[in-house]
Structure formats: structure tokens, C-alpha cells
Scaffold this active site. Structure first.
Site, PDB file in Angstrom:
ATOM      1  CD  GLU A 289      43.456  68.811  39.291  1.00 24.98           C
ATOM      2  OE1 GLU A 289      42.966  70.053  38.843  1.00 24.98           O
ATOM      3  OE2 GLU A 289      43.306  67.423  38.138  1.00 24.98           O
ATOM      4  CD  GLU A 292      49.317  66.834  41.749  1.00 20.43           C
ATOM      5  OE1 GLU A 292      50.152  66.777  40.955  1.00 20.43           O
ATOM      6  OE2 GLU A 292      47.379  66.932  41.849  1.00 20.43           O
ATOM      7  CB  CYS A 325      38.876  66.003  34.981  1.00 17.57           C
ATOM      8  SG  CYS A 325      38.805  66.830  36.662  1.00 17.57           S
ATOM      9  CB  SER A 345      46.685  67.096  38.323  1.00 17.94           C
ATOM     10  OG  SER A 345      46.181  66.194  39.573  1.00 17.94           O
ATOM     11  CE  LYS A 384      35.445  60.732  32.518  1.00 15.33           C
ATOM     12  NZ  LYS A 384      37.015  60.984  33.111  1.00 15.33           N
ATOM     13  CD  GLU A 387      39.327  57.900  32.982  1.00 11.26           C
ATOM     14  OE1 GLU A 387      39.997  59.292  33.169  1.00 11.26           O
ATOM     15  OE2 GLU A 387      38.601  58.202  32.764  1.00 11.26           O
ATOM     16  CD  GLU A 392      47.097  53.836  32.777  1.00  7.86           C
ATOM     17  OE1 GLU A 392      47.073  54.859  32.299  1.00  7.86           O
ATOM     18  OE2 GLU A 392      47.336  52.529  32.449  1.00  7.86           O
ATOM     19  CB  CYS A 532      31.207  67.605  30.287  1.00 13.24           C
ATOM     20  SG  CYS A 532      32.672  66.699  30.727  1.00 13.24           S
TER      21      CYS A 532
END
Length: 604
Positions: A289, A292, A325, A345, A384, A387, A392, A532
Site C-alpha cells: 500500500e 501504491e 484493510c 488501494s 471478516k 470477506e 475472488e 478494530c
């Protein structure tokens, strides 16, 4: 603001005008039972739902001299002379009747309920001494709605509407609303469609405030136990940074005290083959990141120097960059801001990066087929789970991450196995995916991802590490919902940054971006208020929430300060990973394994 005087059970108390009877009672430690009241998320006083009526008290002077029953949580005190009785026979009978009616339409399978011993309705029944169901008759029945992250059992909904408030007022997602009327009224999605087909971000804040078991996380603990005990599988576990400052509260540690070494020891006692740290992949995330961000900033500078209009240059450089994230936040972006999908990102989250590296680099090292390497994540987050289940993230039909358990679920596993963290020695993470830096640790708190990135971006632009106190980018720290700062990352080069936590605050920041694309160059967003440390799977905080979250934040910064290495690019195992396997940050192999794409979300 002027004060008003009120008499509660014969005791005089002064409170600011506009305060409620409940506020006044709390000031003198007079307990009034509540269910729908939930001030930590803006329920109760701010929104006055008064939907449960369990806080009924008798009062005079509210609307004249007549003694009347009123809800303490939603009755403001605007003048002197109000007298309140919280324990009159009439008030006690009214509360008991309300509670007994709630119980009459509630399942009685408490022993097998996820919220057993943590259910507020169960606690109230014990407080009231209810030992039987007085009103017998028809009960509502609803199909259980199961998504990868959350499970809704509306037969347990008591219409407190806390979940609706946090979803709409705090997170501004707008998924939950009241449905039906009278006996069949429940809180659910619009038209009662499944959560998986709705605009839900799976942040889990609704599950945190639900007083019963109507909304809970989808639990994969039984699958994890089965995998651990399957001799044909190698089972590794990764632990997110925020877990270490929350799990200890169950075992008598001070709020926010890091128990990293004991957490590692406990996971080994559960039978995991290797115990690794998500902080390792947080450092890896910063390498990707940060590279990037530097590339985009350099392109912006080149475009502006070539005479390009500043706004057009910012758009062409795909700035501001948004951290990626947090899956709850990414769900929110995909659904509510599809016009901005070009700027986050492209990095996977640290959880998914870890899984991708574990099932390629690490699997090759130990000679195990990816399908036989089971990756378990311990996360503070319900999103999560969603996710990990995204298609993908299952290349060739093999998931990067197989199972996600929350901090609360891990505590249940420890209890089931008879593991007491307080009695364990400190142990270290395994190598090579367990080495981490202070920069990886602070990913667990709002502002931490951006601070970690700025530390390494400074090196990438100047070739020198930030030294002394310059390594601490204090401007992005703190639990404020939105923070803005101008940060120097190289001599003569500054970037405007923003940090937000809580999706309601994310909406504010993204609306700023829509209005003025030049305002920021880098933005960190986390779905849960505070980051978090306050995730939808963390141990629940019963008292003084703000102080507890502050201590969790301090615990992460304390562990960061005590780390011998505090810069992601100085992580020796990360350097070795690039040398042996990935090549360079942002390279072809890195993009293949560690990056992703986003899609306009048409759910709901």
C-alpha cells in the site's frame, strides 16, 4: 444550561434541564431496569425510542399534578417540582407485566442460545424473580436468516430497536427497519429480505448491541475443532492485532492490557500446528500500500508540474488513496459510493494477504498442498467472515482463509478446552509468518494503518527512516470519529490526510471527497467506531465504554513503543519474503497474490 431539581424516592437531585428521569436516577445510583436504552450508540436519550417500557416509573409534575406512569429513559425534566417513585407498587407491577408479555413471545431454549448468560432479557427475568411464563398462547415464528457473517433469529427479537438505531443513526447503512405491526412487529431488512441480499456491511455493530440472541455472528468453531483433529490437515492460525488487547479481560487482566504471549500459548494448547501473527501481513500490506501511495503521489506531482489542472491531476493519479484493510468499510464503499471505486488501494486486507502467502509461499516451504493447509483467523470482526467467503478470495476453489472466529468465539473455545490464559507462560509466535513490527501492531486502532503507512512512505521518498519522536505521527491518533492533518513525508512534500472510524463518519469524509477531490491525498477508514478495538466480534464492554476503548488503544501503542523494530520495511521476514518469492513490492507476483478489484454492489 440551567439545572432543574427533581425528587426521586424522597431524595433531591439536580440535573441539567432536558436530562431524563433515568439520568437523574443514575446520578444518585438508583437502579431502574432498561432494555431498549443504549446510550453508547445513541439509543435512549438521543432518540427516545422508549419501546420496551421496562423503565416505567410513577411521577407527578410532568404534565400537571396527576401521578402517572412514564418511561424514565425518554421523559425529560424541564422544570422544578417533579417527584418520582421508582419502586412504587404500580410501577413494579407495570414493569413485571411488560417483562412477562415479552417472555410470552420469546423462545425458552436458553441453554442452547448463543447469548445464554449474556442475554439482558434473561438477566431481567432473574432480577424480577420470574419463574414461569404467565401468559401462554401463540408465539411468532420466523425462518432463521443465515449469511456468511451474521445470523438473524427474529423469534428472539424484542423490538428494542437498538440494532436499527446503530445501523441507521451511527453507521448510516440503513439496512434495518421496523416491519409489521402489533404482535408480528419485528426489526428486519426492508421487505424482510435475507441479509446476504441486502445493503448490510456485516460490521456486526448490531450484534454488539442486541440484548438477546436475535442477531449473532455465524459461528465456525465446530468446523475449526474438526480441522484441528483431522490428521490429514495442517492447521495454522493468525491473530489480529486488536485481539491481544481485548481477550485478557475475560481472565482478570486490566482493560487494554496486551496479553500477546499468553494468547500464543493458549492457541498452542488448543492444538493448532502453528501460531502466526496477522501483524506480519499488516507489515506486508504497508509494503504494498505504501508503494501504491508513493506511486500515485509521484504521478500527481508530475502531472501538476506539467501544467495539468490540480483537480484533473488528482483524478488522473487516482487520489486520494483509501485504505482497504476493513471489509465492512469496503462493503459500504461498493454499495454506497460506486463512483469512487477507482481510488481505494487495490491491496487485499492483512487477513487475506496472510492466507494468500500461507497457501503459496509457506505451503511450498513445508511441502503441504494448499487444499490440505487450513488457515484459521482470529479476528475482532464479523465482516471478516464475509470477506473470507468472497469468491475472488478462493483461487482454484481453495479459499485463502478457511475459517474466521471472533475474539468472543475464541474465548468460548478456551473455556471449552479448559485453557486459562492467566495461568499460561508467555510464548512467541512461530516463524516465518510470525515476525512483526510496531507498525503492524497499531493496525488495530483508528489511525494506525495510516500512521504505519506514513512511517514507511517517509523512507520510500527520502531513503531515511524517521527518527526519534518523528516516527510517531500523533496527528492521526485518537478516538475522534474524523481527524484531518497535513503531514510532511519528505522535505518540501506534504500530504493532506484524513482518518475516520464508524461508517457514519466515513460517509462524511467521502462526501467531502465528492465535493472537493483535492482536499486529501490519503484516507484511512474503519467501519467500527474506534477501529478494530471496538469490532463486532470483540468482548462486550459493560461499563465505561469510552475508557475501555481508550485503554485498548493505549495497549496497542504501548506494544508498538516496546517493539525493537517499528517500521514495516525493516521486518526481516518481510524482506526475506520479497527476496525469495515475491520479487518487489508492487511487482507482478505481488499483484497476483496480494491485490484485488472492487465491484459495484447491487445487493439490496
Amino acid at each position: 444550561m440551567a439545572n432543574v431539581s427533581v425528587i426521586i424516592n424522597g431524595t433531591k437531585v439536580e440535573v441539567p434541564a432536558g436530562a431524563t428521569i433515568l439520568d437523574a436516577a443514575n446520578k444518585i445510583n438508583v437502579h431502574i431496569p432498561t432494555l431498549c436504552y443504549c446510550p453508547d450508540v445513541g439509543c435512549g436519550t438521543a432518540n427516545k425510542p422508549a419501546s420496551c417500557r421496562l423503565c416505567l416509573v410513577e411521577a407527578t409534575g410532568i404534565r400537571g399534578p396527576r401521578k402517572m406512569l412514564v418511561p424514565a429513559c425518554a421523559t425529560p425534566l424541564s422544570r422544578d417540582g417533579v417527584e418520582v417513585w421508582t419502586n412504587s407498587l404500580r410501577a413494579l407491577k407495570a414493569r413485571r407485566t411488560v417483562l412477562e408479555l415479552l417472555l410470552s413471545d420469546h423462545p425458552t431454549a436458553c441453554l442452547t442460545c448463543t447469548k445464554n448468560q449474556a442475554c439482558e432479557l434473561q438477566k431481567l427475568a432473574a432480577e424480577f424473580g420470574v419463574r414461569g411464563i404467565k401468559y401462554l398462547g401463540e408465539k411468532n415464528s420466523f425462518p432463521v436468516d443465515e449469511s456468511p457473517a451474521l445470523v438473524r433469529d427474529l423469534s428472539k427479537c424484542v423490538m428494542c430497536r437498538r440494532c436499527e438505531t446503530v445501523c441507521n443513526k451511527v453507521q448510516t447503512v440503513g439496512t434495518l427497519t421496523g416491519n409489521g405491526r402489533g404482535f408480528s412487529a419485528k426489526v428486519g431488512t426492508a421487505s424482510m429480505i435475507p441479509l446476504a441480499d441486502s445493503s448490510c456491511t456485516f460490521c456486526g455493530q448490531c450484534a454488539n448491541v442486541c440484548p438477546t440472541g436475535a442477531i449473532t455472528g455465524n459461528c465456525y468453531v465446530s468446523q475449526v475443532w474438526k480441522a484441528i483433529n483431522d490428521p490429514s490437515k495442517t492447521v495454522v492460525v493468525q491473530t489480529a492485532p486488536a485481539v491481544r488487547v481485548a481477550v485478557g479481560q475475560e481472565y482478570g487482566f486490566e482493560p487494554g492490557e496486551p496479553v500477546t504471549g499468553k494468547l500464543v500459548a493458549g492457541l498452542r494448547r488448543l492444538g493448532f500446528d502453528k501460531v502466526f501473527d496477522t501483524d506480519f501481513s499488516a507489515d506486508l500490506t504497508i509494503m504494498e500500500e505504501g508503494t501504491e501511495l508513493v506511486g500515485r503521489v509521484k504521478k500527481l506531482i508530475e502531472l501538476v508540474q506539467s501544467g495539468k489542472d490540480a483537480t484533473e491531476a488528482q483524478k488522473e493519479a487516482h487520489l486520494p488513496i483509501l485504505t482497504s484493510c476493513c471489509p465492512g468499510w469496503i462493503n459500504f464503499l461498493e454499495h454506497h459510493y460506486p463512483d469512487l471505486l477507482d481510488i481505494p488501494s487495490s491491496c487485499k486486507s492483512p487477513q487475506q494477504m496472510f492466507g494468500a502467502i500461507a497457501k503459496s509461499y509457506y505451503a511450498e516451504k513445508i511441502g503441504v498442498a494448499p487444499k490440505d493447509l487450513i488457515v484459521v483467523s482470529v479476528m475482532p470482526c464479523q465482516a471478516k467472515k464475509y470477506e473470507a467467503a468472497r469468491p475472488e478470495f478462493a483461487p482454484n476453489g481453495v479459499r485463502d482463509v478457511d475459517y474466521v472466529v471472533t475474539t468472543r468465539e475464541l474465548i468460548a473455545m478456551f473455556h471449552e478446552a479448559g485453557v486459562n490464559l492467566a495461568q499460561l507462560p508467555d510464548e512467541d509466535y512461530d516463524s516465518p509468518l510470525g515476525e512483526s513490527t510496531g507498525a503492524g501492531v497499531i493496525f488495530g486502532v483508528t489511525g494506525g494503518v495510516l500512521e504505519a503507512a506514513l512511517r514507511s512512505v517517509t523512507f520510500m521518498l527520502t531513503g531515511k527512516n524517521p527518527e526519534g519522536d518523528k516516527i510517531n505521527f500523533r496527528a492521526v491518533r485518537g478516538l475522534d470519529g474524523v481527524k484531518e492533518a497535513k503531514v510532511e513525508v519528505a522535505p518540501g512534500v506534504s500530504v493532506n490526510v484524513a482518518v475516520s472510524s464508524g461508517l457514519g463518519n466515513a460517509r462524511k469524509v467521502l462526501d467531502m471527497v465528492r465535493a472537493d477531490r483535492n482536499r486529501f491525498q490519503a484516507i484511512e477508514i474503519m467501519a467500527c467506531p474506534g477501529g478494530c478495538i471496538n469490532g463486532g466480534g470483540q468482548p462486550l464492554i459493560k461499563d465505561n465504554r469510552a475508557k475501555a476503548l481508550e485503554r485498548r488503544m493505549e495497549g496497542l501503542y504501548e506494544e508498538d513503543a516496546n517493539k525493537p523494530v517499528r517500521l514495516s520495511h525493516e521486518n526481516c521476514d518481510i524482506k526475506k519474503l520479497y527476496e525469495e518469492y515475491l520479487g518487489q513490492p508492487g511487482g507482478e507476483k505481488s499483484h497476483h497474490l496480494l491485490h484485488t478489484v472492487y465491484h459495484q454492489n447491487l445487493r439490496g
